[in-house]
Design an enzyme around this catalytic site. Structure first.
Site, PDB file in Angstrom:
ATOM      1  CB  CYS A   1      51.594  40.416  22.402  1.00 19.70           C
ATOM      2  SG  CYS A   1      51.233  39.466  23.902  1.00 19.70           S
TER       3      CYS A   1
ATOM      4  NE  ARG B   1      44.507  39.106  47.626  1.00 15.34           N
ATOM      5  CZ  ARG B   1      43.453  39.557  46.959  1.00 15.34           C
ATOM      6  NH1 ARG B   1      42.366  39.962  47.595  1.00 15.34           N
ATOM      7  NH2 ARG B   1      43.475  39.585  45.638  1.00 15.34           N
TER       8      ARG B   1
ATOM      9  CG  HIS C   1      44.085  34.002  40.455  1.00 14.58           C
ATOM     10  ND1 HIS C   1      43.047  33.605  41.241  1.00 14.58           N
ATOM     11  CD2 HIS C   1      44.061  35.352  40.476  1.00 14.58           C
ATOM     12  CE1 HIS C   1      42.411  34.670  41.705  1.00 14.58           C
ATOM     13  NE2 HIS C   1      43.016  35.745  41.261  1.00 14.58           N
ATOM     14  CD  GLU C   2      46.588  37.863  45.046  1.00 16.82           C
ATOM     15  OE1 GLU C   2      45.900  38.727  44.482  1.00 16.82           O
ATOM     16  OE2 GLU C   2      46.503  37.609  46.259  1.00 16.82           O
TER      17      GLU C   2
ATOM     18  CB  CYS D   1      45.609  38.697  41.410  1.00 14.38           C
ATOM     19  SG  CYS D   1      43.915  39.149  40.960  1.00 14.38           S
TER      20      CYS D   1
ATOM     21  CB  CYS E   1      49.295  36.670  19.981  1.00 11.01           C
ATOM     22  SG  CYS E   1      48.836  37.769  21.344  1.00 11.01           S
TER      23      CYS E   1
ATOM     24  CB  CYS F   1      41.953  36.521  44.592  1.00  7.79           C
ATOM     25  SG  CYS F   1      41.200  37.724  43.500  1.00  7.79           S
ATOM     26  CG  HIS F   2      36.503  38.764  46.415  1.00  7.56           C
ATOM     27  ND1 HIS F   2      37.338  39.681  47.016  1.00  7.56           N
ATOM     28  CD2 HIS F   2      35.482  38.568  47.279  1.00  7.56           C
ATOM     29  CE1 HIS F   2      36.827  40.040  48.171  1.00  7.56           C
ATOM     30  NE2 HIS F   2      35.709  39.383  48.360  1.00  7.56           N
ATOM     31  CB  THR F   3      38.935  35.624  40.719  1.00  9.80           C
ATOM     32  OG1 THR F   3      38.944  37.042  40.624  1.00  9.80           O
ATOM     33  CG2 THR F   3      38.582  35.040  39.374  1.00  9.80           C
TER      34      THR F   3
ATOM     35  CB  CYS G   1      52.883  35.045  23.601  1.00  7.91           C
ATOM     36  SG  CYS G   1      52.056  35.948  22.262  1.00  7.91           S
TER      37      CYS G   1
ATOM     38  NE  ARG H   1      40.471  33.703  27.609  1.00  6.80           N
ATOM     39  CZ  ARG H   1      40.465  33.057  28.760  1.00  6.80           C
ATOM     40  NH1 ARG H   1      41.588  32.659  29.312  1.00  6.80           N
ATOM     41  NH2 ARG H   1      39.358  32.823  29.394  1.00  6.80           N
TER      42      ARG H   1
ATOM     43  CB  CYS I   1      48.762  37.599  25.776  1.00  7.27           C
ATOM     44  SG  CYS I   1      49.582  36.196  24.985  1.00  7.27           S
TER      45      CYS I   1
HETATM   46  N1  APR Z   1      28.735  50.796  48.035  1.00  4.59           N
HETATM   47  C1  APR Z   1      29.977  51.089  48.473  1.00  4.59           C
HETATM   48  N2  APR Z   1      30.866  50.150  48.897  1.00  4.59           N
HETATM   49  C2  APR Z   1      30.462  48.875  48.887  1.00  4.59           C
HETATM   50  C3  APR Z   1      29.171  48.484  48.451  1.00  4.59           C
HETATM   51  C4  APR Z   1      28.274  49.522  48.031  1.00  4.59           C
HETATM   52  N3  APR Z   1      27.047  49.255  47.602  1.00  4.59           N
HETATM   53  N4  APR Z   1      29.079  47.141  48.557  1.00  4.59           N
HETATM   54  C5  APR Z   1      30.259  46.706  49.022  1.00  4.59           C
HETATM   55  N5  APR Z   1      31.116  47.743  49.226  1.00  4.59           N
HETATM   56  C6  APR Z   1      32.497  47.706  49.712  1.00  4.59           C
HETATM   57  C7  APR Z   1      32.764  46.696  50.806  1.00  4.59           C
HETATM   58  O1  APR Z   1      32.453  47.227  52.094  1.00  4.59           O
HETATM   59  C8  APR Z   1      34.272  46.436  50.651  1.00  4.59           C
HETATM   60  O2  APR Z   1      35.050  47.313  51.436  1.00  4.59           O
HETATM   61  O3  APR Z   1      33.332  47.292  48.646  1.00  4.59           O
HETATM   62  C9  APR Z   1      34.528  46.716  49.176  1.00  4.59           C
HETATM   63  C10 APR Z   1      34.875  45.475  48.370  1.00  4.59           C
HETATM   64  O4  APR Z   1      36.086  44.994  48.827  1.00  4.59           O
HETATM   65  P1  APR Z   1      36.494  43.459  48.871  1.00  4.59           P
HETATM   66  O5  APR Z   1      35.312  42.655  49.276  1.00  4.59           O
HETATM   67  O6  APR Z   1      37.765  43.346  49.644  1.00  4.59           O
HETATM   68  O7  APR Z   1      36.770  43.101  47.317  1.00  4.59           O
HETATM   69  P2  APR Z   1      38.111  43.245  46.469  1.00  4.59           P
HETATM   70  O8  APR Z   1      39.018  42.098  46.720  1.00  4.59           O
HETATM   71  O9  APR Z   1      38.671  44.610  46.609  1.00  4.59           O
HETATM   72  O10 APR Z   1      37.520  43.057  44.997  1.00  4.59           O
HETATM   73  C11 APR Z   1      36.576  43.962  44.482  1.00  4.59           C
HETATM   74  O11 APR Z   1      37.127  43.342  42.240  1.00  4.59           O
HETATM   75  O12 APR Z   1      38.453  41.566  41.624  1.00  4.59           O
HETATM   76  C12 APR Z   1      37.166  42.027  41.758  1.00  4.59           C
HETATM   77  O13 APR Z   1      35.901  40.044  42.125  1.00  4.59           O
HETATM   78  C13 APR Z   1      36.394  41.192  42.738  1.00  4.59           C
HETATM   79  O14 APR Z   1      34.414  42.187  42.062  1.00  4.59           O
HETATM   80  C14 APR Z   1      35.353  42.164  43.113  1.00  4.59           C
HETATM   81  C15 APR Z   1      36.067  43.499  43.152  1.00  4.59           C
HETATM   82 ZN    ZN Z   2      42.531  37.663  41.600  1.00  2.00          ZN
END
Ligand code: APR
Ligand code: ZN
Length: 369
Positions: free
Chosen positions: A98, A364, A62-63, A169, A95, A40-42, A92, A110, A106
Site C-alpha cells: 500500500c 450480469r 465476492h461482488e 468486481c 503495508c 461472477c466467473h471467478t 490497509c 493475503r 495490499c
Molecule cells: N475470440 C473473441 N471473443 C471470444 C473468444 C475468442 N476466441 N472466446 C470467447 N469470446 C467472447 C465471448 O463471446 C464473450 O462475449 O468473450 C466474451 C467473454 O465474456 P464473458 O463470458 O461475459 O466473461 P467476463 O465476465 O467478461 O470475464 C472475462 O475476465 O474476470 C475474468 O474470469 C473472467 O477470464 C474471464 C474474463
Molecule cells: Zn469477480
C-alpha cells in the site's frame, strides 16, 4: 446468529441454500448485512474445482453491497448503518505494498484470506459445528457476513445495492484497467478482446476518457448492440476475418492499437492482443483470467520493438479510496451499470444464475436476499 447462505459443499456440485451460523465480529472485523450480490466467473471457476486454491465447504461470492450491522473492537472507520461494498482486494494503507504507491495488491491479510479464514486464522461461519470457509475474504452469497474493516469501502447511502454491487468486481476491474493500469489518453485507438461483463466496462471507460477508435473483438455477434451502446465504434468478428486477425487489426487501427485489453481469459487472444499493438508504444493489458497452469508466449521481438505487456487485478483500484468514487460516477450518470445487469433474481435461484452465465445468456445476474 442464523444466516441464510448458498453453501458450496464440494467441487462441481450445485450450491445448497442452508441456514448456517455466523459468529460476532472480532477485533478489527465488521458484520455486514448483504443486500445484493453479483455472480461472477471467478465464483464459477472455484465451484468447478479448477481453482487450485479452492476450499470446500465454502460460502462463495465476492461482488456484494450491504449495510454495517455491528463493528468489532478497535474498528474506527465504520459504524452501524454505513453502506459498504466488500473488497476482495483490501486496502490497509499500512503495508509495504500500500505504501509503495505502485500497486493495489495490499498484502496485509493475503495469507489467511487465501486459506478461507479471517485474519486471526479462524472462520466465523459454521454448520452444525463444522467449519465453513470464507471465500476471497468476502463470502457475499450469505445475507450476513463478517469482513475485516480494511476490506470494506464505505459508499453513499442513496446508491441502490442491486446496481452498485457490480462495482465490487466487474465494473471496477474493467474501468480501472483503462484508468489506473493503461492510463488511456484522449484520442487513443483501443482494441478490446471479449465483449462480456468485463470488456463492456473497458469500453465504457475508453469512451469516458475520450478514446477515438474503440474496436471490439468477439466471436458472438449478439454482443454488438450492447457494446455499441457502451461506446464501441468498430466491431470485428474473428470468424469472419479472412486471413490473420492481427494484421487486420493493425490495418484497421492505422498502424496498431495504442492500447489493447484481453477480457476473455484465453492465452491465444492474449498473444493477439499484444501483437495488434502499435510498434514503439502500444500497451496490452491482460484482464481475463486464464486457467491454472497456462502460459503465454510471443516473440521477444514484439517487446524489443516497444510493445508493453501488462496485467491488472481489480483494475489496479485501491478499493477504499477508488470504489466510492466509482459509485459517484454511477450516481452522476457518467457510467452505465443498469444496461449491463441483465437479470435480478432471489438467492434461492443461484444455481440457475450460474447456468445462465455458462450459457452466455447474461451479462450480469444480481441476486437479492
Ligand atoms: N475470440 C473473441 N471473443 C471470444 C473468444 C475468442 N476466441 N472466446 C470467447 N469470446 C467472447 C465471448 O463471446 C464473450 O462475449 O468473450 C466474451 C467473454 O465474456 P464473458 O463470458 O461475459 O466473461 P467476463 O465476465 O467478461 O470475464 C472475462 O475476465 O474476470 C475474468 O474470469 C473472467 O477470464 C474471464 C474474463
Ligand atoms: Zn469477480
Amino acid at each position: 446468529m442464523d444466516v441464510k447462505a448458498a453453501v458450496a459443499f464440494a467441487a462441481g456440485q450445485p450450491l445448497k441454500i442452508e441456514t448456517v451460523q455466523l459468529g460476532h465480529p472480532r477485533a478489527g472485523e465488521v458484520l455486514v448485512e448483504i443486500k445484493a450480490t453479483g455472480v461472477c466467473h471467478t465464483d464459477a471457476f472455484t465451484l468447478s474445482g479448477a481453482d487450485p486454491e479452492g476450499l470446500f465447504p465454502a460460502i462463495l461470492g465476492h461482488e456484494g453491497a450491504g449495510v454495517v450491522v455491528e463493528v468489532g473492537a478497535g474498528v474506527t472507520s465504520l459504524q452501524a448503518g454505513d453502506h459498504v461494498i466488500p473488497l476482495y482486494t483490501p486496502e490497509c494503507r499500512n503495508c509495504s505494498y500500500c505504501l509503495s504507491g505502485k500497486t493495489n495488491l495490499c498484502q496485509a491479510i493475503r495469507v489467511t484470506q487465501g486459506q478461507g479464514l479471517m485474519p486471526d486464522g479462524t472462520s466465523r461461519f459454521s454448520l452444525n459445528g463444522e467449519k465453513i470457509h470464507h471465500y476471497m475474504g468476502t463470502s457475499t452469497f450469505a445475507n450476513y457476513t463478517v469482513l475485516p474493516e480494511i476490506a470494506l469501502a464505505k459508499i453513499r447511502k442513496d446508491a441502490p445495492f442491486e446496481k452498485v454491487c457490480y462495482i465490487g468486481c466487474g465494473v471496477t476491474t474493467g474501468i480501472g484497467a483503462v484508468i489506473n493500469t493503461a492510463k488511456v489518453e484522449v484520442g487513443s485507438n483501443v482494441v478490446i478482446f471479449g465483449l462480456g461483463g468485463i470488456g463492456l466496462n473497458v469500453i465504457q471507460a475508453c469512451r469516458m476518457v475520450g478514446a477515438d477508435m474503440i474496436v471490439g473483438v468477439d466471436i458472438n455477434p449478439k454482443k454488438i448492440a450492447l457494446a455499441e451502446k457502451m461506446g464501441m465504434t468498430h466491431f470485428v468478428n474473428p470468424l469472419e476475418v479472412e486471413g490473420d486477425l492481427v494484421p487486420y487489426l493493425v490495418d484497421l487501427t492505422k498502424g496498431g492499437a495504442d492500447y489493447s485489453f484481453e477480457c476473455i481469459g484465453r492465452t491465444e487472444t492474449m498473444r493477439q492482443a499484444l501483437e495488434c499493438c502499435h510498434k514503439g508504444w502500444g500497451v496490452s493489458v491482460i484482464v481475463g483470467v486464464a486457467g491454472a497452469g497456462q502460459e503465454i508466449s510471443t516473440r521477444p521481438f514484439q517487446l524489443v520493438t516497444g510493445r508493453v505487456w501488462k496485467g491488472t487485478a481489480f483494475g489496479g483500484a485501491k478499493g477504499r479510496t477508488d470504489v466510492p468514487k466509482i459509485v459517484d460516477w454511477y450516481m452522476d450518470g457518467k457510467i452505465d451499470i443498469d444496461s449491463l445487469i441483465t437479470n435480478v433474481m432471489p438467492i434461492e435461484e443461484i444455481n440457475e444464475a450460474f447456468a445462465m452465465m455458462h450459457r452466455g445468456d447474461a451479462i450480469r445476474t444480481v441476486l437479492t436476499f
